[in-house]
Design a protein around this motif. Structure first.
Motif, mmCIF file in Angstrom:
data_model
loop_
_atom_site.group_PDB
_atom_site.id
_atom_site.type_symbol
_atom_site.label_atom_id
_atom_site.label_comp_id
_atom_site.label_asym_id
_atom_site.label_seq_id
_atom_site.Cartn_x
_atom_site.Cartn_y
_atom_site.Cartn_z
ATOM 1 N N VAL A 185 17.906 47.014 47.425
ATOM 2 C CA VAL A 185 18.206 48.148 46.542
ATOM 3 C C VAL A 185 17.383 49.351 46.984
ATOM 4 C CG1 VAL A 185 18.184 49.011 44.164
ATOM 5 C CG2 VAL A 185 18.669 46.603 44.592
ATOM 6 N N ARG A 186 18.009 50.518 47.021
ATOM 7 C CA ARG A 186 17.329 51.764 47.379
ATOM 8 C C ARG A 186 17.301 52.709 46.189
ATOM 9 N NH1 ARG A 186 16.031 49.168 51.089
ATOM 10 N NH2 ARG A 186 16.607 49.359 53.289
ATOM 11 N N LYS A 187 16.314 53.606 46.169
ATOM 12 C CA LYS A 187 16.275 54.704 45.190
ATOM 13 C C LYS A 187 16.022 55.978 45.984
ATOM 14 C CE LYS A 187 13.985 54.707 41.237
ATOM 15 N NZ LYS A 187 12.902 54.392 40.256
ATOM 16 N N PHE A 188 17.065 56.780 46.174
ATOM 17 C CA PHE A 188 16.955 57.949 47.052
ATOM 18 C C PHE A 188 16.759 59.264 46.307
ATOM 19 C CE2 PHE A 188 18.746 57.040 51.572
ATOM 20 C CZ PHE A 188 17.878 55.979 51.699
ATOM 21 N N GLY A 189 16.974 59.280 44.983
ATOM 22 C CA GLY A 189 16.618 60.462 44.193
ATOM 23 C C GLY A 189 17.635 61.581 44.103
ATOM 24 N N SER A 190 18.874 61.329 44.499
ATOM 25 C CA SER A 190 19.925 62.326 44.251
ATOM 26 C C SER A 190 21.210 61.570 43.912
ATOM 27 C CB SER A 190 20.156 63.213 45.477
ATOM 28 O OG SER A 190 21.437 63.833 45.393
ATOM 29 N N ALA A 191 21.577 61.633 42.646
ATOM 30 C CA ALA A 191 22.759 60.893 42.190
ATOM 31 C C ALA A 191 24.009 61.331 42.961
ATOM 32 C CB ALA A 191 22.955 61.111 40.696
ATOM 33 N N ALA A 192 24.113 62.639 43.216
ATOM 34 C CA ALA A 192 25.297 63.147 43.920
ATOM 35 C C ALA A 192 25.380 62.520 45.311
ATOM 36 C CB ALA A 192 25.235 64.670 44.013
ATOM 37 N N LEU A 193 24.262 62.538 46.028
ATOM 38 C CA LEU A 193 24.278 61.963 47.383
ATOM 39 C C LEU A 193 24.418 60.440 47.336
ATOM 40 C CD1 LEU A 193 21.668 64.235 49.206
ATOM 41 C CD2 LEU A 193 24.141 64.168 49.582
ATOM 42 N N ASP A 194 23.872 59.807 46.300
ATOM 43 C CA ASP A 194 24.050 58.355 46.171
ATOM 44 C C ASP A 194 25.544 58.018 46.154
ATOM 45 O OD1 ASP A 194 21.297 58.085 46.022
ATOM 46 O OD2 ASP A 194 21.236 57.897 43.841
ATOM 47 N N LEU A 195 26.290 58.769 45.353
ATOM 48 C CA LEU A 195 27.745 58.532 45.282
ATOM 49 C C LEU A 195 28.424 58.853 46.620
ATOM 50 C CD1 LEU A 195 28.602 59.927 41.749
ATOM 51 C CD2 LEU A 195 29.227 57.674 42.604
ATOM 52 N N ALA A 196 28.015 59.959 47.221
ATOM 53 C CA ALA A 196 28.612 60.348 48.505
ATOM 54 C C ALA A 196 28.327 59.281 49.565
ATOM 55 C CB ALA A 196 28.061 61.702 48.946
ATOM 56 N N TYR A 197 27.145 58.685 49.509
ATOM 57 C CA TYR A 197 26.783 57.659 50.495
ATOM 58 C C TYR A 197 27.579 56.360 50.280
ATOM 59 C CZ TYR A 197 22.786 60.287 52.458
ATOM 60 O OH TYR A 197 21.997 61.201 53.099
ATOM 61 N N VAL A 198 27.927 56.057 49.031
ATOM 62 C CA VAL A 198 28.817 54.905 48.824
ATOM 63 C C VAL A 198 30.192 55.262 49.396
ATOM 64 C CG1 VAL A 198 29.873 53.312 47.159
ATOM 65 C CG2 VAL A 198 27.563 54.171 46.727
ATOM 66 N N ALA A 199 30.595 56.512 49.179
ATOM 67 C CA ALA A 199 31.924 56.945 49.656
ATOM 68 C C ALA A 199 32.063 56.809 51.167
ATOM 69 C CB ALA A 199 32.189 58.385 49.222
ATOM 70 N N CYS A 200 30.964 57.031 51.903
ATOM 71 C CA CYS A 200 31.121 56.968 53.375
ATOM 72 C C CYS A 200 30.592 55.646 53.936
ATOM 73 C CB CYS A 200 30.465 58.173 54.043
ATOM 74 S SG CYS A 200 28.681 58.183 53.937
ATOM 75 N N GLY A 201 30.327 54.687 53.050
ATOM 76 C CA GLY A 201 30.001 53.340 53.514
ATOM 77 C C GLY A 201 28.537 53.096 53.852
#
Ligand code: IPD
Ligand code: CA
Ligand code: CA
Length: 261
Positions: A185-201
């Motif tokens: 599990v990671r905690k990267f500190g930006s919800a928007a980028l967290d979602l974008a990173y799931v979107a691009c795999g």
């Protein structure tokens, strides 16, 4: 990029314009880190500066549209037909600490449904965007969620709890339970980028409680258009701007949901 709605053009232009001052401000932070005043107030004004550029730009195109923006709140509140949802800097804590993991996030909603969105990390020069029915992109390349099927091999991202959270124990116990059953599990500190990173795999799934609508409005359409699945859970009906989100590559959705019970 094969996205062509007028709204996505307006949003990307606003992002590009705001990002120029945001990049300059990010450059200043390093100097302020070592000054006695510290960067706290500066970050607040960088947030407001960025927001103003975005709002001015969006209003130039459509003065009548509604806006929900983190720092300003509602503009043209009665217009719920066409609405921009703005987070000028998502990942403020990272920005404050000179960590280049933050983004401008802007979504566009029509009749309550998110139609398109852009998440732009100006330091990495990564622009994620999507439009309903036309797919999701990172810069000029089409993106898709991962095809990981086994939750045990999945890399999951989350965030929180916020300092003022009253459910910290619950959030930590979810964190422990998920951690024990996935690869990491990671905690990267930006919800928007967290979602974008799931979107691009890059990540296979994401969950987080106590978010605000502007954290995730753009990310939701980007993830859906990349083939992901998004669900809101335990909605607080008294506050439609507060959200708990579970967002995955689809394959691992039910298993991750099970771990949060
Ligand atoms: C925050 C970030 C962070 C999340 C917080 C949000 P901000 O937004 O998205 O990842 O954990 O809940 O408030 O304050 O940096 O715009
Ligand atoms: Ca935010
Ligand atoms: Ca913010």
């Amino acid at each position: 990029m094969r996205l062509n709605s007028p709204q996505i053009n307006i949003i990307s232009k606003a992002c590009m314009k705001a990002s120029r001052s945001l990049i300059r401000d990010f450059g200043e932070i390093e100097n302020l880190q070592v000054s006695s005043k510290g960067p706290g107030d500066f970050v607040t004004s960088a947030d407001k500066r960025t927001e103003k550029i975005i709002i001015d730009e969006l209003q130039k195109a459509h003065p009548e549209y509604g806006i929900i923006s983190e720092e300003t709140g509602y503009i043209n509140k009665s217009n719920t037909k066409n609405r921009w949802i703005i987070d000028p800097i998502d990942g403020t804590m990272n920005f404050l600490n000179s960590i280049p993991q933050f983004a401008i996030s802007i979504g566009y909603e029509e009749e309550g449904e998110i139609k398109c969105g852009v998440i732009f990390n100006p330091i990495m020069n990564e622009m994620f965007c999507a439009e309903k029915g036309n797919g999701a992109y990172l810069n000029n390349s089409r993106i898709r969620v991962s095809n990981k099927k086994n939750i045990k091999e999945s890399l999951i991202v989350t965030g929180g709890p916020r300092g003022e959270s009253k459910i910290k124990d619950k959030i930590f116990s979810e964190y422990i339970n998920v951690s024990k059953n996935v690869s990491n599990v990671r905690k990267f500190g930006s919800a928007a980028l967290d979602l974008a990173y799931v979107a691009c795999g890059r990540f296979d799934g994401y969950w987080q409680r106590e978010l605000s609508y502007w954290d995730i409005a753009a990310g939701v359409i980007i993830l859906k258009e990349a083939g992901g699945f998004v669900e809101f859970f335990e909605d607080d009906n008294s506050n439609p701007l507060k959200r708990n989100i579970l967002a995955t590559n689809s394959n691992i959705h039910e298993e991750l949901k099970e771990l949060l019970k």
